[in-house]
Design a protein around this motif. Structure first.
Motif, short mmCIF file in Angstrom:
data_model
loop_
_atom_site.label_atom_id
_atom_site.label_comp_id
_atom_site.label_asym_id
_atom_site.label_seq_id
_atom_site.Cartn_x
_atom_site.Cartn_y
_atom_site.Cartn_z
N LEU A 49 0.82 -1.21 0.00
CA LEU A 49 0.00 0.00 0.00
C LEU A 49 0.86 1.26 0.00
O LEU A 49 0.53 2.27 -0.67
N ARG A 50 1.94 1.18 0.75
CA ARG A 50 2.85 2.33 0.79
C ARG A 50 3.44 2.59 -0.60
O ARG A 50 3.50 3.74 -1.06
N ALA A 51 3.86 1.52 -1.29
CA ALA A 51 4.41 1.68 -2.63
C ALA A 51 3.37 2.25 -3.58
O ALA A 51 3.66 3.14 -4.42
N MET A 52 2.11 1.75 -3.51
CA MET A 52 1.06 2.25 -4.41
C MET A 52 0.73 3.70 -4.11
O MET A 52 0.52 4.52 -5.03
N ASN A 53 0.69 4.07 -2.81
CA ASN A 53 0.40 5.48 -2.48
C ASN A 53 1.49 6.41 -2.99
O ASN A 53 1.20 7.51 -3.49
N VAL A 54 2.76 5.99 -2.86
CA VAL A 54 3.86 6.82 -3.38
C VAL A 54 3.74 6.95 -4.90
O VAL A 54 3.91 8.04 -5.49
N ALA A 55 3.40 5.83 -5.57
CA ALA A 55 3.24 5.87 -7.04
C ALA A 55 2.12 6.81 -7.44
O ALA A 55 2.26 7.60 -8.42
N GLN A 56 0.99 6.76 -6.70
CA GLN A 56 -0.12 7.66 -7.04
C GLN A 56 0.26 9.12 -6.81
O GLN A 56 -0.11 10.00 -7.58
N THR A 57 1.01 9.33 -5.73
CA THR A 57 1.44 10.72 -5.45
C THR A 57 2.38 11.23 -6.54
O THR A 57 2.23 12.38 -7.02
N VAL A 58 3.34 10.42 -6.96
CA VAL A 58 4.27 10.82 -8.00
C VAL A 58 3.53 11.07 -9.32
O VAL A 58 3.84 12.02 -10.07
N ALA A 59 2.53 10.21 -9.60
CA ALA A 59 1.79 10.34 -10.86
C ALA A 59 0.99 11.63 -10.93
O ALA A 59 0.60 12.08 -12.04
N GLN A 60 0.76 12.28 -9.81
CA GLN A 60 -0.04 13.50 -9.79
C GLN A 60 0.80 14.77 -9.64
O GLN A 60 0.26 15.86 -9.56
N ILE A 61 2.14 14.63 -9.60
CA ILE A 61 2.99 15.81 -9.49
C ILE A 61 2.93 16.57 -10.84
O ILE A 61 3.23 16.00 -11.90
N PRO A 62 2.55 17.85 -10.82
CA PRO A 62 2.39 18.59 -12.10
C PRO A 62 3.69 18.64 -12.91
O PRO A 62 3.64 18.53 -14.15
N ALA A 63 4.81 18.80 -12.27
CA ALA A 63 6.07 18.91 -13.02
C ALA A 63 6.34 17.63 -13.81
O ALA A 63 6.85 17.69 -14.95
N ILE A 64 5.99 16.51 -13.22
CA ILE A 64 6.23 15.23 -13.92
C ILE A 64 5.24 15.08 -15.07
O ILE A 64 5.60 14.64 -16.18
N VAL A 65 3.97 15.48 -14.80
CA VAL A 65 2.97 15.36 -15.88
C VAL A 65 3.34 16.28 -17.05
O VAL A 65 3.27 15.88 -18.23
N GLU A 66 3.79 17.48 -16.74
CA GLU A 66 4.14 18.44 -17.81
C GLU A 66 5.42 18.01 -18.52
O GLU A 66 5.63 18.36 -19.70
N ALA A 67 6.29 17.28 -17.86
CA ALA A 67 7.55 16.89 -18.49
C ALA A 67 7.33 15.98 -19.69
O ALA A 67 8.20 15.87 -20.59
N PHE A 68 6.17 15.28 -19.73
CA PHE A 68 5.91 14.39 -20.87
C PHE A 68 5.72 15.18 -22.17
O PHE A 68 5.82 14.61 -23.27
N ASP A 69 5.44 16.50 -22.07
CA ASP A 69 5.26 17.33 -23.29
C ASP A 69 6.56 17.97 -23.74
O ASP A 69 6.57 18.69 -24.76
N THR A 70 7.63 17.75 -22.99
CA THR A 70 8.92 18.36 -23.36
C THR A 70 9.71 17.39 -24.21
O THR A 70 9.47 16.17 -24.19
N PRO A 71 10.73 17.93 -24.95
CA PRO A 71 11.54 17.03 -25.79
C PRO A 71 12.36 16.04 -24.96
O PRO A 71 12.61 14.93 -25.40
N GLU A 72 12.80 16.42 -23.74
CA GLU A 72 13.62 15.53 -22.90
C GLU A 72 12.95 15.31 -21.54
O GLU A 72 13.31 15.94 -20.53
N PRO A 73 11.95 14.44 -21.48
CA PRO A 73 11.25 14.25 -20.19
C PRO A 73 12.17 13.72 -19.09
O PRO A 73 12.01 14.08 -17.92
N ALA A 74 13.15 12.90 -19.45
CA ALA A 74 14.01 12.31 -18.43
C ALA A 74 14.81 13.35 -17.68
O ALA A 74 15.13 13.18 -16.50
#
Length: 544
Positions: A49-74
């Motif tokens: 549950l702890r791992a899933m909660n961390v994953a859900q939290t990371v998936a909702q970070i705006p900077a990470i979501v917006e990085a997918f629209d950049t040329p170098e997301p990594a």
């Protein structure tokens, strides 16, 4: 060659220690194993549950979501993911695109490579957050998966947060180590308790082994049921715990009736066993009645470690004791008669010897004829008046005994007892006459007259036998008339008194007769006894 070996059975203490110790140890070990497994499952679920909660939290970070629209997301996602991994203590935080290509990884050289494990479909295709166990590039791990949605709500990637199973198992073992230590301590405590219980039980059963107890119980039961004395045992509450067959016969109970557990007062109201429970004192040779049976009772407490745990009463028929007493009385009577005769004849022999030494044979012959005539006259009187030889024997014995004590015992001239007696009738008359004549001789010796006298009259005319025994003693105090026939009452000194008159009255009532007390012509007491002739006569006499 076959050799049969017999091994001695384990001792009771060892058996208890093994059985109880094994049971306690097995119970604790099974319970500990179950708790260990269950707690391991709970810890594993919590880490997932702890791992899933961390994953859900990371998936909702705006900077990470917006990085997918950049040329170098990594370049944007890798630093953020590593920071989160360090702060959460996860083994890895991997962010990948919709094709499973890594944008973050603890090992930078693996960026841009496909994610390993084959468990991404539920997140990428179904948009589901979940927990899975799979083997990735770093090893087998518990992983929390969560999809990443863009502003339009489309799935653009996923987050995988993992905790290594090896590390999880290590943490679980460390977490549960204290529990296993406590289980071990409880096992040791259980074994110690089993050892104490074995020692305590051994002491309670008096150090005996089970087979020894079984043998003793069988032997005791066989002994108790075979003896002719009645036995009644009670516990501390006064309830019956043992009743043998002889006691059942005395109490008129069926041989297989269920009397155990009943209060002793219900079966034997006058048992007096409760007195023994309260006092803890023994009582021997006590007389009482059980129903219609006169018995002699012994009562003893059952004492264990200084505490009265119960009481036992043994009783035997007084008729047996009476028979033995009659036999002993007959022997004593013969001895007394022989002693008196030896004493009297020795005096006579000395006298005759002296007369012969004085050369007076005529006087010696006259003395011999005189004594012979007197003895023959006394014997002839008894033989003429009494037909039964046993009754005649006791009368001759009492005549000799009274003469030795200095008491004049007279049998009234017209007395007669010609009725043939049955064996039980003989016993009744021996007991009645013996007790009354003994009391009369003792009373005459306490009188004030110079010559103690006792007079006996008997007749069998009519339907009853009549006996009158009177003496010239001090008589009976009128205030004691209501008590003299009670069992145990006496005016004499010493133990084992107060039986004779009570026995006489009991025998009279049992044979349809009675006993009464009047003032005698000699100035003392006069006891009058009646007995139904048909109760003491022989069968042929009854038929006639």
């Amino acid at each position: 060659m076959n050799i049969n070996r017999s091994y001695p059975p384990l001792r009771f203490r060892t058996q208890v220690l093994l059985l109880v110790g094994t049971l306690v140890a097995a119970t604790l070990l099974v319970q500990g194993t179950y708790l260990h497994h269950r707690q391991g499952q709970i810890i594993t679920e919590q880490i997932g549950l702890r791992a899933m909660n961390v994953a859900q939290t990371v998936a909702q970070i705006p900077a990470i979501v917006e990085a997918f629209d950049t040329p170098e997301p990594a370049a944007i996602i890798q630093p953020l993911a590593e920071q989160i991994r360090i702060e959460t203590g996860a083994r890895y935080v991997v962010v990948g695109n919709s094709a499973g290509i890594r944008y973050s990884h603890p090992l930078p050289e693996r960026l841009g490579l496909p994610m390993v494990g084959g468990d991404n479909e539920r997140a990428l295709l179904g948009g589901e957050a979940y927990i899975s166990e799979a083997e990735g590039s770093l090893g087998e791990a518990i992983r929390g998966k969560a999809p990443i949605f863009n502003a339009a709500g489309d799935i653009v990637g996923l987050v995988s947060v993992g905790f290594m199973l090896e590390k999880v198992d290590y943490d679980i073992d460390n977490y549960l180590a204290l529990g296993w230590i406590l289980v071990g301590l409880m096992v040791l405590l259980g074994l110690a308790g089993a050892a104490w219980l074995a020692q305590h039980l051994k002491r309670v059963i008096l150090g005996l082994e089970p087979h020894e107890i079984a043998r003793l119980v069988m032997e005791k039961d066989a002994i108790l049921q075979s003896i002719h004395e009645g036995i009644v045992a009670i516990n501390r509450e006064g309830r019956i715990t043992l009743l043998n067959q002889a006691a059942r016969r005395f109490l008129d109970l069926p041989p297989d009736g269920d009397a155990l557990g009943l209060p002793v007062q219900e079966l034997v109201p006058n048992s007096r066993l409760r007195e023994v429970l309260s006092s803890g004192e023994r009582q021997f040779d006590q007389e009482m009645w059980i129903g219609e049976h006169p018995v002699v009772v012994n009562r003893v407490p059952i004492i264990h470690e200084g505490r009265v745990e119960g009481a036992v009463a043994t009783f035997r028929s007084r008729q047996e004791i009476r028979d033995l007493s009659l036999a002993l009385n007959a022997v004593n009577r013969d001895m007394d008669a022989l002693r008196v005769q030896a004493h009297e004849f020795s005096n006579k022999l000395y006298t005759i010897s002296g007369l012969l030494q004085l050369d007076k044979p005529q006087q010696a012959l006259a003395l011999i004829n005189q004594e012979t005539a007197r003895e023959q006259a006394q014997l002839a009187t008894v033989l003429e008046q009494v037909a039964d030889p046993l009754v005649g024997g006791i009368l001759l014995g009492k005549l000799a005994d009274a003469a030795e004590k200095g008491v004049q015992l007279d049998i009234v001239e017209h007395s007669a007892l010609h009725t043939p007696l049955s064996p039980s009738g003989q016993e009744v008359l021996l007991s009645v006459l013996g007790n009354l004549l003994n009391n009369a001789v003792d009373a005459a010796l306490q009188g004030t007259d110079s010559v103690p006298r006792v007079r006996l009259f008997f007749t069998d005319l009519g339907a009853q036998l009549l006996f009158e025994v009177e003496d010239n003693g001090p008589g009976v105090d009128p205030g004691l008339l209501a008590q003299i026939f009670q069992d145990g009452f006496t005016t004499k000194q010493g133990k084992h008194r107060g039986i004779g008159l009570a026995l006489v009255r009991r025998l009279c009532l049992e044979h349809d007769g009675d006993v009464s007390l009047e003032d005698g012509d000699l100035g003392g007491a006069c006891f009058i006894v009646t007995l139904a002739k048909n109760r003491v006569a022989r069968q042929e006499e009854k038929a006639g």
